[in-house]
Write an enzyme that holds these catalytic residues in place. Structure first.
Site, PDB file in Angstrom:
ATOM      1  N   ARG A 147      -8.421  25.302 -26.647  1.00 17.59           N
ATOM      2  CA  ARG A 147      -9.286  24.531 -25.747  1.00 17.59           C
ATOM      3  C   ARG A 147      -9.826  23.267 -26.409  1.00 17.59           C
ATOM      4  NH1 ARG A 147     -11.613  28.429 -21.746  1.00 17.59           N
ATOM      5  NH2 ARG A 147     -13.265  26.918 -21.365  1.00 17.59           N
ATOM      6  N   TYR A 150      -9.701  19.545 -25.076  1.00 16.70           N
ATOM      7  CA  TYR A 150     -10.701  19.157 -24.071  1.00 16.70           C
ATOM      8  C   TYR A 150     -12.101  19.116 -24.678  1.00 16.70           C
ATOM      9  CZ  TYR A 150     -13.215  19.155 -19.593  1.00 16.70           C
ATOM     10  OH  TYR A 150     -14.034  18.846 -18.525  1.00 16.70           O
ATOM     11  N   GLU A 152     -13.229  19.021 -27.863  1.00 19.05           N
ATOM     12  CA  GLU A 152     -13.454  18.003 -28.891  1.00 19.05           C
ATOM     13  C   GLU A 152     -13.160  16.598 -28.364  1.00 19.05           C
ATOM     14  OE1 GLU A 152     -15.216  18.755 -31.148  1.00 19.05           O
ATOM     15  OE2 GLU A 152     -14.481  20.248 -32.572  1.00 19.05           O
ATOM     16  N   LYS A 154     -13.910  15.546 -25.357  1.00 19.04           N
ATOM     17  CA  LYS A 154     -15.139  15.148 -24.662  1.00 19.04           C
ATOM     18  C   LYS A 154     -16.285  14.893 -25.645  1.00 19.04           C
ATOM     19  CE  LYS A 154     -14.168  15.362 -20.146  1.00 19.04           C
ATOM     20  NZ  LYS A 154     -14.412  14.273 -19.195  1.00 19.04           N
ATOM     21  N   THR A 215     -20.628  35.037 -17.984  1.00 21.28           N
ATOM     22  CA  THR A 215     -21.394  34.379 -16.921  1.00 21.28           C
ATOM     23  C   THR A 215     -21.007  32.912 -16.781  1.00 21.28           C
ATOM     24  OG1 THR A 215     -23.239  33.677 -18.351  1.00 21.28           O
ATOM     25  CG2 THR A 215     -23.370  35.901 -17.368  1.00 21.28           C
ATOM     26  N   ARG A 216     -21.206  32.411 -15.552  1.00 19.27           N
ATOM     27  CA  ARG A 216     -21.077  30.993 -15.250  1.00 19.27           C
ATOM     28  C   ARG A 216     -22.171  30.619 -14.260  1.00 19.27           C
ATOM     29  NH1 ARG A 216     -18.235  31.696 -18.899  1.00 19.27           N
ATOM     30  NH2 ARG A 216     -16.099  30.984 -19.302  1.00 19.27           N
ATOM     31  N   ASP A 278     -12.832  31.587 -24.816  1.00 20.43           N
ATOM     32  CA  ASP A 278     -13.482  31.506 -23.501  1.00 20.43           C
ATOM     33  C   ASP A 278     -14.976  31.766 -23.677  1.00 20.43           C
ATOM     34  OD1 ASP A 278     -13.079  31.187 -20.645  1.00 20.43           O
ATOM     35  OD2 ASP A 278     -13.689  33.272 -20.450  1.00 20.43           O
ATOM     36  N   GLN A 281     -21.053  32.941 -22.130  1.00 25.38           N
ATOM     37  CA  GLN A 281     -22.225  32.590 -21.324  1.00 25.38           C
ATOM     38  C   GLN A 281     -22.218  31.098 -21.037  1.00 25.38           C
ATOM     39  OE1 GLN A 281     -25.314  34.084 -24.080  1.00 25.38           O
ATOM     40  NE2 GLN A 281     -26.049  35.320 -22.380  1.00 25.38           N
TER      41      GLN A 281
END
Length: 328
Positions: A147, A150, A152, A154, A215-216, A278, A281
Site C-alpha cells: 500500500r 499510495y 507514502e 500522499k 472499523t471505518r 490493512d 481502525q
C-alpha cells in the site's frame, strides 16, 4: 464563510472521478468556470456526461504526471487512484501521480499565484496507534509494503505542498479525506461500500476481509465536499492539514449486515484473509474542522446508503458494472 468570485476559473484534476465529478457539479452550481482534467484511468466520461454541454464546463484528457499549461484562479488536485485495487495495479504510476502530479500542479499554482487544494488521505496515518486520529499524529506507515505507493505518495505530496508554502509563500489547502461514499463510486474499486452493495444486489457472497471487527468511518460525498469547499475558502492562516470525514465509527461486519438488510439480499457473508497492512481502525478527530470551518457531517450512514444502493441498482441494470473482485 467567503465564496468564490463568480468570474473565477477553477481547475479540477481527477475531475471525472467519483469525488471530482461531484465537485465539478458543485462549482458550476456556484457560478464558476470549471476545467475538468482527467486521464480516465479510474475516472469515466459517464460521470461528467451531464456536464458536457454546460457553457462553463470544459473537459480535457491529460495525465498530471506531465506539466499542464492553463490559466486558472483555483486548483483542486484530486488526481490519483484512491482504492487498493486501482492504486496497486500500477504502483509505480500511483507514486508518480501523487509526487510528479503534485510537483506539476504546485508549479502551475506558483506561476499563476493561484490557491491550490490537495486531496490527501487518512491513509497518511497508516495503521494508527492513536485513536481517533488528530492532524498532529504523524502516523504508523509501512514505507515498503503493497500500500506504500499510495500512503507514502500522499505523504510526500503533503511534504511538497508545505515546502512550496514555506519556500515560495504559496497559498495551499491540504485536506485529509477519510472513507467517502455515494453515487458514482467505481463498481469494481474493491472498497467495502461499493463491494458490499454490488455483491448484495447480484446475490453473490459478501466478501468480508478478516473477522470484520476492523472499523471505518463513512462520510457521504455531499458532506465531504461541503468541508472541502469551506476549507478552500478559509483564511490564509489555515493551510491544513484538516481532517474531513465522519467521526461515527462502524465495524466492517456492521456495514455488511446493514447492506444485506437494506438491499433485501440473500447473500451470505464469507470471510477472506485480511490484506497486508490493512488498517484495523479508522476514525477522524474533526475538532479542527468543527472549530475553524464550522463543519461536521450531516448525512447518516443509512440515509446515504439509500441513494448509493439506488445508484448501483441502476448501474447494474444498464450493464455498466461487472461483478466486483475481491482485493488482491
Amino acid at each position: 464563510m467567503r465564496h468564490y468570485h463568480p468570474s473565477l476559473r477553477v481547475l479540477v484534476t481527477g475531475g471525472a472521478g467519483f469525488l471530482g465529478s461531484h465537485l465539478c457539479e458543485r462549482l458550476l452550481e456556484q457560478g464558476h468556470d470549471v476545467l475538468c482534467v482527467d486521464n480516465f484511468f479510474t475516472g469515466t466520461r459517464r460521470n461528467v456526461e451531464p456536464l458536457l454541454d454546460h457553457p462553463r464546463f470544459e473537459l480535457m484528457r491529460h495525465d498530471v504526471t506531465f506539466p499542464l499549461f492553463v490559466e486558472v484562479d483555483r486548483i483542486f488536485n484530486l488526481a490519483c487512484p484512491a482504492s487498493p485495487v486501482h492504486y496497486q495495479h500500477d504502483p509505480v504510476q500511483t507514486t508518480k501521480t501523487s509526487v510528479h502530479g503534485a510537483i506539476n500542479m504546485l508549479g502551475l499554482a506558483k506561476r499563476l499565484r493561484a490557491r491550490i487544494f490537495q486531496a490527501s488521505t487518512s491513509e497518511v496515518y497508516g495503521n494508527p496507534s492513536v485513536h481517533p486520529q488528530p492532524e498532529d499524529y504523524w502516523g504508523n506507515v509501512n514505507p515498503i509494503g503493497p500500500r506504500s505507493c499510495y500512503d507514502e505518495g500522499k505523504r510526500c505530496a503533503e511534504t511538497l505542498f508545505f515546502d512550496y508554502h514555506r519556500q515560495h509563500g504559496l497559498d495551499i489547502k491540504v485536506a485529509r479525506i477519510f472513507n467517502t461514499y455515494g453515487p458514482r463510486m467505481h463498481p469494481n474499486d474493491g472498497r467495502v461500500v461499493s463491494n458490499f452493495i454490488v455483491q448484495a444486489l447480484q446475490g453473490q457472497d459478501i466478501t468480508l476481509h478478516g473477522d470484520g471487527s476492523q472499523t471505518r468511518s463513512f462520510c457521504h460525498v455531499s458532506d465531504l465536499l461541503e468541508g472541502a469547499l469551506r476549507l478552500m475558502e478559509s483564511g490564509p492562516d489555515l493551510p491544513g492539514p484538516v481532517n474531513l470525514g465522519n467521526p461515527e465509527e462502524f465495524t466492517i461486519r456492521q456495514l455488511a449486515d446493514l447492506v444485506v438488510q437494506m438491499t433485501g439480499s440473500r447473500s451470505r457473508i464469507r470471510t477472506l484473509a485480511l490484506p497486508t497492512d490493512d488498517p484495523l481502525q479508522r476514525r477522524p478527530d474533526i475538532s479542527l474542522a468543527r472549530k475553524r470551518l464550522d463543519w461536521e457531517p450531516r448525512v447518516a450512514l443509512r440515509e446515504g446508503l439509500v441513494e448509493t444502493i439506488a445508484y448501483f441498482d441502476r448501474l447494474l441494470a444498464s450493464g455498466g458494472a461487472r461483478p466486483s473482485a475481491p482485493l488482491p
